[in-house]
Design a protein around this motif. Sequence first.
Motif, PDB file in Angstrom:
ATOM      1  N   PHE A 236     -32.864  31.312 -25.505  1.00  0.00           N
ATOM      2  CA  PHE A 236     -32.626  30.526 -26.709  1.00  0.00           C
ATOM      3  C   PHE A 236     -32.507  31.454 -27.918  1.00  0.00           C
ATOM      4  CE2 PHE A 236     -34.735  27.983 -23.572  1.00  0.00           C
ATOM      5  CZ  PHE A 236     -34.126  26.737 -23.658  1.00  0.00           C
ATOM      6  N   ARG A 253     -40.521  37.071 -26.223  1.00  0.00           N
ATOM      7  CA  ARG A 253     -39.662  37.618 -27.274  1.00  0.00           C
ATOM      8  C   ARG A 253     -39.747  39.140 -27.155  1.00  0.00           C
ATOM      9  NH1 ARG A 253     -38.192  35.042 -31.684  1.00  0.00           N
ATOM     10  NH2 ARG A 253     -39.816  33.483 -31.486  1.00  0.00           N
ATOM     11  N   TRP A 692     -47.574  23.218 -53.058  1.00  0.00           N
ATOM     12  CA  TRP A 692     -46.149  23.489 -53.204  1.00  0.00           C
ATOM     13  C   TRP A 692     -45.769  23.523 -54.691  1.00  0.00           C
ATOM     14  CZ3 TRP A 692     -41.746  19.513 -52.111  1.00  0.00           C
ATOM     15  CH2 TRP A 692     -40.508  20.164 -52.111  1.00  0.00           C
TER      16      TRP A 692
ATOM     17  N   MET B   1     -34.467  27.634 -30.279  1.00  0.00           N
ATOM     18  CA  MET B   1     -35.802  27.189 -29.868  1.00  0.00           C
ATOM     19  C   MET B   1     -36.809  27.551 -30.953  1.00  0.00           C
ATOM     20  SD  MET B   1     -37.527  28.029 -26.268  1.00  0.00           S
ATOM     21  CE  MET B   1     -38.978  27.225 -25.637  1.00  0.00           C
ATOM     22  N   THR B   2     -36.874  28.822 -31.238  1.00  0.00           N
ATOM     23  CA  THR B   2     -37.735  29.221 -32.341  1.00  0.00           C
ATOM     24  C   THR B   2     -37.342  30.610 -32.768  1.00  0.00           C
ATOM     25  OG1 THR B   2     -39.986  29.727 -33.017  1.00  0.00           O
ATOM     26  CG2 THR B   2     -39.476  29.981 -30.700  1.00  0.00           C
ATOM     27  N   PHE B   3     -37.857  31.013 -33.890  1.00  0.00           N
ATOM     28  CA  PHE B   3     -37.532  32.349 -34.384  1.00  0.00           C
ATOM     29  C   PHE B   3     -38.743  32.854 -35.154  1.00  0.00           C
ATOM     30  CE2 PHE B   3     -36.671  30.458 -38.539  1.00  0.00           C
ATOM     31  CZ  PHE B   3     -36.299  29.178 -38.175  1.00  0.00           C
ATOM     32  N   LEU B   4     -38.654  34.071 -35.619  1.00  0.00           N
ATOM     33  CA  LEU B   4     -39.789  34.644 -36.348  1.00  0.00           C
ATOM     34  C   LEU B   4     -39.543  34.519 -37.846  1.00  0.00           C
ATOM     35  CD1 LEU B   4     -40.668  37.962 -34.464  1.00  0.00           C
ATOM     36  CD2 LEU B   4     -41.585  35.676 -34.126  1.00  0.00           C
ATOM     37  N   GLU B  14     -44.424  33.308 -35.400  1.00  0.00           N
ATOM     38  CA  GLU B  14     -43.573  32.275 -34.821  1.00  0.00           C
ATOM     39  C   GLU B  14     -43.261  31.195 -35.859  1.00  0.00           C
ATOM     40  OE1 GLU B  14     -42.248  31.747 -31.807  1.00  0.00           O
ATOM     41  OE2 GLU B  14     -43.014  33.563 -30.881  1.00  0.00           O
ATOM     42  N   LEU B  16     -43.004  28.224 -35.451  1.00  0.00           N
ATOM     43  CA  LEU B  16     -43.801  27.010 -35.210  1.00  0.00           C
ATOM     44  C   LEU B  16     -45.074  26.988 -36.054  1.00  0.00           C
ATOM     45  CD1 LEU B  16     -43.534  26.672 -31.332  1.00  0.00           C
ATOM     46  CD2 LEU B  16     -42.240  25.484 -33.090  1.00  0.00           C
ATOM     47  N   SER B  19     -44.284  25.264 -41.883  1.00  0.00           N
ATOM     48  CA  SER B  19     -43.627  24.003 -42.212  1.00  0.00           C
ATOM     49  C   SER B  19     -42.455  24.300 -43.139  1.00  0.00           C
ATOM     50  CB  SER B  19     -44.584  23.049 -42.927  1.00  0.00           C
ATOM     51  OG  SER B  19     -45.514  22.540 -42.024  1.00  0.00           O
ATOM     52  N   GLY B  21     -39.894  23.462 -46.079  1.00  0.00           N
ATOM     53  CA  GLY B  21     -39.970  22.730 -47.336  1.00  0.00           C
ATOM     54  C   GLY B  21     -38.617  22.383 -47.935  1.00  0.00           C
ATOM     55  N   LEU B  56     -43.878  27.007 -45.729  1.00  0.00           N
ATOM     56  CA  LEU B  56     -45.336  27.029 -45.877  1.00  0.00           C
ATOM     57  C   LEU B  56     -45.939  27.629 -44.613  1.00  0.00           C
ATOM     58  CD1 LEU B  56     -48.118  26.042 -47.083  1.00  0.00           C
ATOM     59  CD2 LEU B  56     -47.721  23.900 -45.863  1.00  0.00           C
ATOM     60  N   ARG B  58     -48.295  27.113 -42.655  1.00  0.00           N
ATOM     61  CA  ARG B  58     -49.236  26.007 -42.434  1.00  0.00           C
ATOM     62  C   ARG B  58     -50.429  26.418 -41.562  1.00  0.00           C
ATOM     63  NH1 ARG B  58     -46.149  23.187 -39.095  1.00  0.00           N
ATOM     64  NH2 ARG B  58     -47.289  24.233 -37.441  1.00  0.00           N
ATOM     65  N   ARG B  62     -51.548  29.521 -45.396  1.00  0.00           N
ATOM     66  CA  ARG B  62     -51.179  28.345 -46.201  1.00  0.00           C
ATOM     67  C   ARG B  62     -50.464  28.705 -47.502  1.00  0.00           C
ATOM     68  NH1 ARG B  62     -56.063  23.964 -45.365  1.00  0.00           N
ATOM     69  NH2 ARG B  62     -56.370  24.352 -43.165  1.00  0.00           N
ATOM     70  N   ASN B  74     -30.058  31.326 -37.866  1.00  0.00           N
ATOM     71  CA  ASN B  74     -31.502  31.394 -38.075  1.00  0.00           C
ATOM     72  C   ASN B  74     -31.992  32.798 -38.424  1.00  0.00           C
ATOM     73  OD1 ASN B  74     -32.333  28.763 -37.971  1.00  0.00           O
ATOM     74  ND2 ASN B  74     -32.587  28.749 -35.746  1.00  0.00           N
TER      75      ASN B  74
END
Lengths: 938, 97
Positions: A236, A253, A692, B1-4, B14, B16, B19, B21, B56, B58, B62, B74
């Motif tokens: 992916f 990765r 924020w 799928m995901t990235f850094l 990651e 994931l 969040s 914004g 963020l 998260r 934070r 991406n």
Amino acid sequence: MSGRLPARPGEAIDRGRPLTIDFEGRRAPAFEGDTVGSALAAAGVTITGRSFKYHRPRGLMCMTGACPNCLMQIDGIPNVRSCTEPVREGMRVERQNAWPSVDRDVHGVLDSFSFMMPPGFYYKVFQRPRWAWSKVEPIIRKQAGLGKVPRTEDHEPREVVNLHADVAVIGGGLAGLAAAAEAAAAGASTVLLEQRREAGGRALGSADDVDRARLVAEAEASGARILLGTAAFGVFDGPVVAAVGGGGLQRIRARHLVFATGAVEQPAVFPNNDLPGVMLSSAVELLVNRFRVLPGRRAVVLTSNQDGYRAARTLRDAGADVFVVDLRAGAGSADGLRVIPGSTILSAKGRRGVTAVSVGAPGSATGQSIPCDLVVLAGFSAPSTNLLAMTGAKLGFDDDAQAFLPVELPPDVHAVGAVAGARTVQGAIAQGRLAGLEAAAAVGQEPPGAAGRMEVLRAQAAERGDPVVLPPEVATGEGKQFACLCMDVTSKELKAAAAEGFDSMELLKRYTTVSMGPCQGKACMLSAQRLCARAAGSSFAETRPTTARPPWTPVELGALAGWRRTPRKETTIHDLHADSGATFMWAGDWRRPHHFATPEQEVEAVRHRVGVIDVSTLGKFRVKGPEAVELLERLYPNRFGDLAVGRVRYGAMLNDEGVILDDGAVCRVGDDEFFVTVTTGNTAALERWITWWLADWRLDVRVLNVTGAFAALNLAGPDSRKVMSVLTDADVSSEAVKYMSASSFEVAGVPSLVLRIGFVGELGYEIHFPSMYGEHVWRAVMEAGRPFGIVPFGLEAQRVLRLEKQHILVGQDTDAESDPFEVGLGWMVKADKPDFLGRRALEDLAEAGPKERLVGFTCDPSWLPPEGASVVHEGVWVGRVTSARRSAAARSVVGLAWVPAGWAEDDTEIEIQFGGAHAKAKVALKPFYDPEGARLRS
Amino acid sequence: MTFLITCPNCGPREALEFSYGGEITRRAGPGSSSAELTGYLFFRENANGWQTEWWLHRDGCRMWFLAERHTFTNEIRRTYPPGSEPPVDAQAPEGAA
């Protein structure tokens, strides 16, 4: 055929550790090291399943998990590839897709009715008459699909693991082992993924185990992390390689990816090529050399290269009678094998297994019949380019290899071994070593002397081997010729579909379902491509494989879903509530007491004596800094600059649409410090919201979420002051602790912040204190309150109490369009402030005036309208009920409802309706209980 | 799928853990027109290419920060705390915001 061959060095089974598996109610012997497939082969089971559509008998074919023939239901899990599944003592194994049994499957008659199931039959049959479909569909549904879905819930814990490495090698054959060994030895952090439980790939079945043993030892010693039983199924964005194994999903990765995914051996297409006993050479070599099972006594090997001769020798040495049919004219054997050169298999015969083949020159109508119980298809293969293609690698046709091979790779992606076209063991190993060294060097780990070694390896890596000769098409003959074993697609069907105009691979796939089955094209792509090319009048080189998409190997949904976990939060007083017999409910992620006794008794106690509720779940923020006032002035429509230290103000936060996000108490506890509470379920979202804006405005303020750090109790009722005076030495008189004040003093010996606010409409104290003292303070409050008849109360009582006061619940009584004017909070909007969130939108909203209003109502207590009930006028929907409860204080049902703004006047009659029930109700704008708030202020 | 994503505080993590914004917007405050208000509330550039957006961290520190991300690939070109925009890189790829 049953039993085992004599022991030999390098065999996979441990004859000292016998065990037993349950095969369809019978006990089948096995050894540690067996797979289910090898144990059943040793037990003489030749039919391993029935095919998807025609229910034809099928037997072991590949032994590598690449084909659909051996899918079985194992310990309740459907579609397990039994040929690679290790045996466990007592495991329950059942074959699939047959009734009453695989050996005597009555659905086998479907094989004779195949003329009724032409390609695209789903689109053609049952169009008319339309009513017939409803009769036929249930029968088809029962017939369709493979295996039985387990009825029990899967509670296996499945982790998602993120792995990071310099180099990831996908595939643990010889080339992959060599790449991992070189990269790791050079100092690069290296991960190797191998789907089988043993490394070695194609070499695993080899009679001579020298290369494999040496490379496995070298890779293990190099420090590479070798993940066996871990199958990469997709690549992916990132790129991230996704794999299943090790109890869950692995996401890898790496800075460099080395694809050593090898090649999948392919069957040849001729009539009855799917009979049990028709096997690939990989299966024969693994069965004989690793598991010591002889799958047939009279074998015919079809080949065009050394792979076939190796398989033939293996069989001969194990005691079988062997013929080699070689596609190449002039082929012969140096060591006495019987070779029929320039020939192919024209057809196979048999019912429950192969009994003879007809052998002759390609294209001839008849040939010589050779009785046999084993047909070995050897040396035809398709490179496993799917995962590589998912990285964006470009493929091109290679004439020598008769295959699509990678011709252009993305940066930091390497392809080695059979997937890159290597056709000799030494060439594959050299490619692996070279890629390992190159990847290590690229991440700054070039070992001394690497340049010289790479020079030598480059020369060796260029070695390709003999050109590939693929078996010709058999034009005629009786019996089905299968291209796709998963979906039972024959060459005839592919040709018919091509004639209908579906003449490219992508169209053929969608129309005939070729390559759509469990194997995802592993065992059929080559046949399908070549048949498609011929049917469409083009060449193999022009017929690209279908787009590669995940998953390349079958993945259980559970592995993708991950571990089933539900977050659950409990306050520090939770255990005491449970001991008191509280009935709990979910409030967001929290477990909160719904009631202890009955809600009615709890309401009565709060109204007449005293009650206490655990409100530790309230969101709490500490806001501190020189610009704390400025931050709050911008976040709220309220004014806070004039709020004195030690005072509390009720406020609501809006977004820039002017919509209410949340409400709560804002307490000034110092010149530049505030304590802010927000609604329980909104805490995380509001933390994001506040921080924020703080990041955008860059004010000199710190905002800290202290929700978990502080427990909180709301002590409420006319006797609550008396209880407080027992709990503290501080002066709690109405002069010392005024309504809407925030005071710091010790409660039960614990430093606390005490807010005199009253959500429930009585004299009350919201006591915030460090959460570790939760149980201590709760016990002290209950003890101090006992003489006054204190009761603990739950959320339900609180909801009745607040509703009697018409205190709104944001999110319950308001929605994503509610502005403060509509819900009667217009008073808090200070339009003279220069700016605050929502100010610009409120200008327009104030000018237009609300179209709807949230109002209180009372109605006859004989019927309690449910939340969401309609407010109707002359049979037309005009609004809705958001909250309603029976109120002892009001002696009626009380509630809140949205109504047209013009109706927001006391005593306006409205009608509430839900289902068949309805009731007359009256608008009441003032609280139903203590409308002047005298009790709150007392 | 995901990235850094490289958090300015914590380094590469990651996606994931973060969040999203949304793309940066120009807030319509007091005095703005109704068109500016609705534009700010309801309309986005939705670029196919480089975009500056809020993230963020998260599940980490934070922190809210800004990232320049290519919405098709991406790829993330840089991340920084608001108010500390680095000078525009002369070598920035074509289509840079």
